[in-house]
Design a protein around this motif. Structure first.
Motif, PDB file in Angstrom:
ATOM      1  N   ARG A  93       0.834  -1.212   0.000  1.00 14.30           N
ATOM      2  CA  ARG A  93       0.000   0.000   0.000  1.00 14.30           C
ATOM      3  C   ARG A  93       0.863   1.255   0.000  1.00 14.30           C
ATOM      4  N   THR A  94       1.901   1.230   0.829  1.00 15.35           N
ATOM      5  CA  THR A  94       2.720   2.422   1.018  1.00 15.35           C
ATOM      6  C   THR A  94       3.523   2.756  -0.236  1.00 15.35           C
ATOM      7  N   THR A  95       4.088   1.732  -0.882  1.00 23.80           N
ATOM      8  CA  THR A  95       4.957   1.975  -2.047  1.00 23.80           C
ATOM      9  C   THR A  95       4.180   1.917  -3.356  1.00 23.80           C
ATOM     10  N   ARG A  96       2.925   1.491  -3.270  1.00 27.13           N
ATOM     11  CA  ARG A  96       2.106   1.259  -4.475  1.00 27.13           C
ATOM     12  C   ARG A  96       2.822   0.318  -5.436  1.00 27.13           C
ATOM     13  N   ARG A  97       3.477  -0.689  -4.891  1.00 21.92           N
ATOM     14  CA  ARG A  97       4.115  -1.726  -5.704  1.00 21.92           C
ATOM     15  C   ARG A  97       3.557  -3.080  -5.267  1.00 21.92           C
ATOM     16  N   ARG A  98       3.738  -4.077  -6.095  1.00 22.14           N
ATOM     17  CA  ARG A  98       3.052  -5.343  -5.845  1.00 22.14           C
ATOM     18  C   ARG A  98       3.975  -6.517  -5.555  1.00 22.14           C
ATOM     19  N   LYS A  99       5.277  -6.274  -5.480  1.00 23.40           N
ATOM     20  CA  LYS A  99       6.198  -7.402  -5.379  1.00 23.40           C
ATOM     21  C   LYS A  99       6.835  -7.466  -3.990  1.00 23.40           C
ATOM     22  N   ALA A 100       6.913  -8.653  -3.437  1.00 20.33           N
ATOM     23  CA  ALA A 100       7.588  -8.826  -2.153  1.00 20.33           C
ATOM     24  C   ALA A 100       8.638  -9.922  -2.291  1.00 20.33           C
ATOM     25  N   VAL A 101       9.831  -9.659  -1.786  1.00 23.63           N
ATOM     26  CA  VAL A 101      10.899 -10.655  -1.807  1.00 23.63           C
ATOM     27  C   VAL A 101      11.090 -11.180  -0.391  1.00 23.63           C
ATOM     28  N   LEU A 102      10.983 -12.481  -0.220  1.00 21.61           N
ATOM     29  CA  LEU A 102      11.146 -13.078   1.097  1.00 21.61           C
ATOM     30  C   LEU A 102      12.510 -13.760   1.180  1.00 21.61           C
ATOM     31  N   ALA A 103      13.292 -13.359   2.165  1.00 14.42           N
ATOM     32  CA  ALA A 103      14.610 -13.962   2.332  1.00 14.42           C
ATOM     33  C   ALA A 103      14.476 -15.437   2.704  1.00 14.42           C
ATOM     34  N   GLY A 104      15.474 -16.223   2.340  1.00 16.01           N
ATOM     35  CA  GLY A 104      15.424 -17.662   2.587  1.00 16.01           C
ATOM     36  C   GLY A 104      15.430 -18.037   4.055  1.00 16.01           C
ATOM     37  N   GLY A 105      15.852 -17.110   4.904  1.00 16.02           N
ATOM     38  CA  GLY A 105      15.893 -17.414   6.335  1.00 16.02           C
ATOM     39  C   GLY A 105      14.595 -17.137   7.063  1.00 16.02           C
ATOM     40  N   LEU A 106      13.556 -16.786   6.297  1.00 18.62           N
ATOM     41  CA  LEU A 106      12.249 -16.539   6.912  1.00 18.62           C
ATOM     42  C   LEU A 106      11.627 -17.879   7.337  1.00 18.62           C
ATOM     43  N   HIS A 107      10.991 -17.891   8.490  1.00 18.61           N
ATOM     44  CA  HIS A 107      10.292 -19.090   8.983  1.00 18.61           C
ATOM     45  C   HIS A 107       9.384 -19.624   7.867  1.00 18.61           C
ATOM     46  N   PRO A 108       9.512 -20.894   7.498  1.00 17.69           N
ATOM     47  CA  PRO A 108       8.716 -21.402   6.360  1.00 17.69           C
ATOM     48  C   PRO A 108       7.217 -21.218   6.531  1.00 17.69           C
ATOM     49  N   GLN A 109       6.717 -21.315   7.762  1.00 16.43           N
ATOM     50  CA  GLN A 109       5.275 -21.134   7.942  1.00 16.43           C
ATOM     51  C   GLN A 109       4.885 -19.659   7.821  1.00 16.43           C
ATOM     52  N   TYR A 110       5.790 -18.755   8.177  1.00 17.11           N
ATOM     53  CA  TYR A 110       5.525 -17.326   7.950  1.00 17.11           C
ATOM     54  C   TYR A 110       5.430 -17.079   6.445  1.00 17.11           C
ATOM     55  N   ARG A 111       6.347 -17.702   5.706  1.00 17.79           N
ATOM     56  CA  ARG A 111       6.311 -17.578   4.246  1.00 17.79           C
ATOM     57  C   ARG A 111       4.962 -18.078   3.720  1.00 17.79           C
ATOM     58  N   ASP A 112       4.519 -19.234   4.210  1.00 17.15           N
ATOM     59  CA  ASP A 112       3.240 -19.790   3.754  1.00 17.15           C
ATOM     60  C   ASP A 112       2.081 -18.838   4.069  1.00 17.15           C
ATOM     61  N   VAL A 113       2.111 -18.244   5.265  1.00 15.38           N
ATOM     62  CA  VAL A 113       1.021 -17.345   5.676  1.00 15.38           C
ATOM     63  C   VAL A 113       1.008 -16.096   4.795  1.00 15.38           C
TER      64      VAL A 113
END
Lengths: 500, 442
Positions: free
Chosen positions: B149-169
């Motif tokens: 919303r803030t950047t009016r952009r649609r892409k998010a990059v998730l680092a590989g060290g993110l909790h896999p279930q957080y990634r799923d959520v």
């Protein structure tokens, strides 16, 4: 004014940041052993600025703060649609058993058979009460349950190879309904209610076209009325290839009397905190399991329990019979709330749950009958369910608003009723007594409301506009709070300088 | 039913006042053919004793964390919670109160939330925080939507060290956001700078990471800001910030995470308390409830929920999110525990956690065939074991030791010989010796 700013038991409690000190601590922790640090270059170098209190100071701080709160254990909370009923302490005791409270969501599944049994048992009770096929327990709150149910509907439609863009929402719906539909990218098409406060099957049929994915309908609705054409509305949607999302906020009115599944509901969230008495805790945590019809049963968020008791944690473990659409939260959802809800269900049983619904409905209608000559009942012709809707017509010409009336109720020792909701009537006052109130308590509430209604008509305006006079604070300036938001504590400038 | 105060006489009197014969007359709008015939096929009501007996029996079938050596983390942590925390949150006035919409009689809850917001902002190194979210994973998803919303952009990059279930959520909830999840590599800290370009709304980086590595956010923040993107920092263990730099000090724009580690029990995964903090300039895009300071008509300081024009009950289909609640009681528990700790207590608690983890890592590294993969960590690290980690953990469990989490349980693409091991202030030297000895025998 007193020297301390305290007035006997009316205590002015400072912020912990004004009295705490960085060196204070209320926990005795042993000296850490000397080890070779593995923190690398990211070891903290600066202070955080988190003041502490000792244990005696902490006890006083929070006990004093607690005394500035109204609570269901202090008095009646006639909050329509919020369902503030008695919170049995047995539920709390059960949720704190180490076998439930002290287990980790990722310890081996083989070490938690009792937890899975509890989730299975809760699921069974929910399915039997609602007449539904499946349940996804994990949604963290009612609004997330809505999201889950609508996602299940979206997944089912996608599985048929269809795209549908519109969701029908009656104007009396909870605000979460349109917010949920919009969050999922749906267009919201509003449906007007009839003059009797209910939705007609004709109005729904007029609004249905091939773009409609679902209707989101609360039943009993937010005017406190049972939708008499509910089954026909469901049939009309199904005929058009759409689904029926039932908002379960008011399920507590009908448990043991009728089952949403029999009425044609495809998905419905259950606010465990409302119907099954898990405490509101000052605004959460809640829990919003969603029950699903046979049509939607394959579409659920992970994790879910199969009927045989196996826990499905990931989509790739499925047999192909289930088509999970994703994960809504890390771990398994609000286990602590599952325990409380099941404890409540088992205590009541099928007989007690039905009695709870009946008593809640009886109490609401008793209030309606006892106040209908001094206040305006919005929909007098129909029986109220567990809540009764009044509006501000009886205040016309008095200069007193619904808000003033509510604040005057504070001075009488009651928490105000729900105000200005639903939006379909002017100055709404939605009263829900629940089954927890004794006849004496209902009578005191009724007598108070009668007295206030008469005072309003007799021109005792100050009693309302100056209210509350007997509360920890007089009316608060909410405009100021929003215009110049102060959301965290900052030490006043001279103190900050002195600290440097 | 002991929870229902009405007697048969009361009910008769009430029916008379209403002017009906039977309570069933009030259900006249329910289609007759859809009435439940008799009672639902469920057990009838049971006494307090009987319910206690039945539920205690279920509870006893579980292996509780306190029943033996315990090294399970990966997003939820077992800490000692002072007795006064549970006592205070069970006070009726906190436990049984409603959302503080009526500010004049909810000052207790409101002041607590204001204090909580201040504690969370300071702990994360940010300017403002909200009154809590459902949990860390849903807070992370809301952060991604807020960044879009803030950047009016649609892409998010998730680092590989993110909790896999957080990634799923995030992938499930963040509708309308295109998510790119970088491959997880437990052996290295990540290099995500290369994935940032000027179409990216945010990069999401967890530190300490799911694998335990401590990530320096500064170069990532600089790269993100240069591309006009936001850095969302995620954490799962709040106790860590007593020992390591706060994400806010390293340039994060939004900091979200799980607050369970302070004040809250494991509870098999919930209820937990999501923490959400950001900078003042983003406050109107922030989801969730907020308590703010104001005055009453007599000039007394007071608190009220504020900025709720962002919320669903006012904005309906234009709301910033469909979030409708917070984790009030869990936030209270967090705040009380944090108040008891204070700066001094938190520092010591963090040091105890780190020391226990260092000792555990050293003991495990000494076991033949076992390798500790981390250079840096706080209270959790990744271990490579000979064979399938899930089987190893089952064999440990058979010996009464809950040894960690197999990475493959959460991430099907992960190597099967990896497990994440956590230690806290509750981990004793004996526990560590038992784990090392048992691993040696496997």
């Amino acid at each position: 004014m007193t020297f301390t700013k305290n007035e006997a038991l009316e205590i002015h409690e400072p912020l912990l940041f004004e009295v705490g000190r960085l060196e204070n601590t209320g926990v005795d922790l042993p000296e850490p052993p000397k080890v070779k640090s593995r923190l690398g270059s990211l070891a903290r170098k600066s202070a955080i600025d988190l003041p502490g209190l000792t244990e005696p100071e902490t006890m006083r701080h929070y006990v004093r703060l607690s005394r500035q709160n109204y609570a269901i254990d202090l008095g009646m909370y006639p909050l329509g649609s919020c369902t503030m009923k008695h919170n049995p302490r047995l539920n709390e005791k059960m949720a704190r058993l180490p076998g439930f409270a002290d287990i980790h969501p990722l310890q081996p599944v083989s070490t938690v058979p009792g937890a899975l049994e509890l989730m299975g048992e809760l699921s069974r009770w929910l399915c039997v009460m609602t007449g539904m096929e499946a349940v996804a327990l994990s949604p963290k709150a009612g609004a997330q349950g809505e999201l889950a149910g609508m996602m299940a509907i979206r997944a089912a439609i996608a599985a048929k190879g269809e795209t549908r863009t519109t969701v029908l929402v009656p104007e009396s719906a909870h605000g979460t309904n349109p917010a949920t539909a919009a969050a999922l990218g749906y267009k919201v098409r509003s449906i007007k209610a009839r003059s009797d406060g209910t939705v007609s099957v004709e109005a729904v049929k007029e609004a249905i076209d091939s773009d409609v994915a679902a209707i989101m309908l609360t039943n009993p609705n937010t005017c406190g009325l049972f939708e008499p054409e509910i089954a026909e509305i469901a049939a009309a949607l199904h005929e058009a290839g759409a689904y029926f999302y039932g908002d379960g906020a008011n399920f507590n009115a009908i448990v043991g009397k009728t089952r949403p599944g029999d009425l044609g509901v495809d998905a419905m969230h259950i606010n465990l905190h409302k119907t099954f008495s898990t405490p509101h805790g000052g605004g959460g945590p809640g829990s919003g399991p969603v029950v699903l019809s046979e049509r939607l049963a394959p579409f659920a968020p992970v994790p879910f329990l199969r009927a045989d008791g196996t826990l499905v944690e990931r989509a790739d473990q499925t047999t192909g019979e289930e088509l999970p659409f994703g994960r809504l939260t890390a771990f398994h959802g609000q286990m602590g709330m599952y325990v409380r809800a099941l404890s409540y269900m088992m205590s009541h049983g099928a007989d007690g749950l039905r009695e709870a619904s009946e008593d809640a409905v009886l109490a609401a209608n008793y209030i309606k009958a006892s106040l209908s000559d001094v206040m305006t009942v919005s929909f007098p012709e129909k029986p109220a369910m567990h809540e009764v809707l009044f509006d501000d017509r009886f205040l016309k010409g008095t200069g007193i608003t619904t808000l003033d009336f509510a604040k005057a109720l504070i001075d009488e020792g009651f928490h105000p009723m729900t105000m200005y909701f639903p939006l379909v009537v002017s100055g709404a006052m939605l009263v829900e007594p629940t089954e927890s109130e004794s006849l004496a308590s209902l009578d005191l509430f009724i007598a108070t409301m009668r007295d206030l209604a008469k005072a309003a008509r007799n021109g005792d305006t100050e009693r309302f506009t100056e209210a509350p006079r007997f509360a920890p604070r007089r009316r608060l300036d909410e405009t100021r709070a929003a215009r110049k938001p102060v959301l965290t504590y900052e030490a006043p400038a001279p103190l900050a300088e002195a600290a440097e | 039913m002991r929870y229902h105060p009405l007697t048969a006489d009361d009910r008769a009197l009430m029916l008379e006042r209403i002017g009906i014969e039977s309570v069933d007359d009030l259900f006249a709008d329910v289609p007759a053919k859809h009435w439940v015939d008799g009672l639902l096929p469920l057990p009838t009501g049971q006494s307090e004793m009987a319910v206690e007996r039945a539920l205690s029996k279920m509870a006893r079938k579980n292996h509780a964390a306190g029943d033996g050596p315990f090294f399970v983390g990966a997003g939820a942590y077992r800490h000692h919670v002072p007795a006064s925390v549970d006592h205070l949150i069970q006070r009726s006035e906190f436990l049984t109160s409603y959302t503080p919409y009526q500010a004049e009689i909810s000052q207790g809850t409101l002041q607590v939330l204001f204090e909580f917001q201040t504690q969370v902002a300071r702990l994360t190194g940010m300017e403002v925080a909200n009154a809590s979210m459902y949990d860390g994973s849903t807070a992370a998803a809301e952060a991604v939507m807020m960044a879009a919303r803030t950047t009016r952009r649609r892409k998010a990059v998730l680092a590989g060290g993110l909790h896999p279930q957080y990634r799923d959520v995030i992938e499930t909830i963040a509708t309308g956001v295109d998510v790119t999840a970088l491959p997880a590599d437990p052996r290295a800290t990540e290099d995500i700078v290369a994935s940032i370009d000027d179409t990216v709304a945010c990069v999401v980086v967890q530190t300490p990471s799911f694998y335990g590595h401590l990530i320096d956010l500064k170069p990532i923040a600089e790269a993100a800001h240069a591309a006009g993107a936001l850095l969302v920092a995620v954490f799962t263990e709040p106790v860590a910030f007593g020992a390591i730099e706060a994400p806010g000090a390293m340039g994060a724009d939004i900091v979200v995470g799980e607050g369970q580690g302070i004040g809250n029990a494991l509870n098999f995964g919930g209820p937990y308390v999501g923490l959400f903090a950001t900078q003042k300039k983003f406050v109107r895009q922030m989801p969730g409830r907020l308590a703010g300071e104001t005055q009453d008509t007599e000039g007394k300081r007071g608190f009220a929920l504020t900025l709720n024009t962002r919320e669903q009950h006012i904005r309906r289909d234009k709301a910033t999110s469909n979030i409708c609640t917070n984790s009030g009681l869990c936030a209270l528990a967090f705040s009380i525990h944090m108040t008891l700790l204070g700066e001094a207590g938190l520092s010591r608690l963090s040091a105890l956690n780190h020391a226990a983890a260092v000792k555990t890592a050293e003991a495990l590294a000494a076991v033949p065939g076992v390798e500790v993969l981390n250079d840096t960590f706080f209270n959790e690290f990744t271990v490579q074991v000979p064979g399938d980690a899930a089987e190893v953990i089952e064999r440990l469990a058979a010996k009464g030791i809950l040894g960690g989490v197999p990475v493959s349980r959460l991430d099907p693409d992960a190597d099967r010989d990896l497990m994440v091991v956590a230690a806290t202030e509750l981990t004793t030297d004996d526990d560590i010796a038992s784990l090392a000895a048992a691993l040696g025998e496997i």
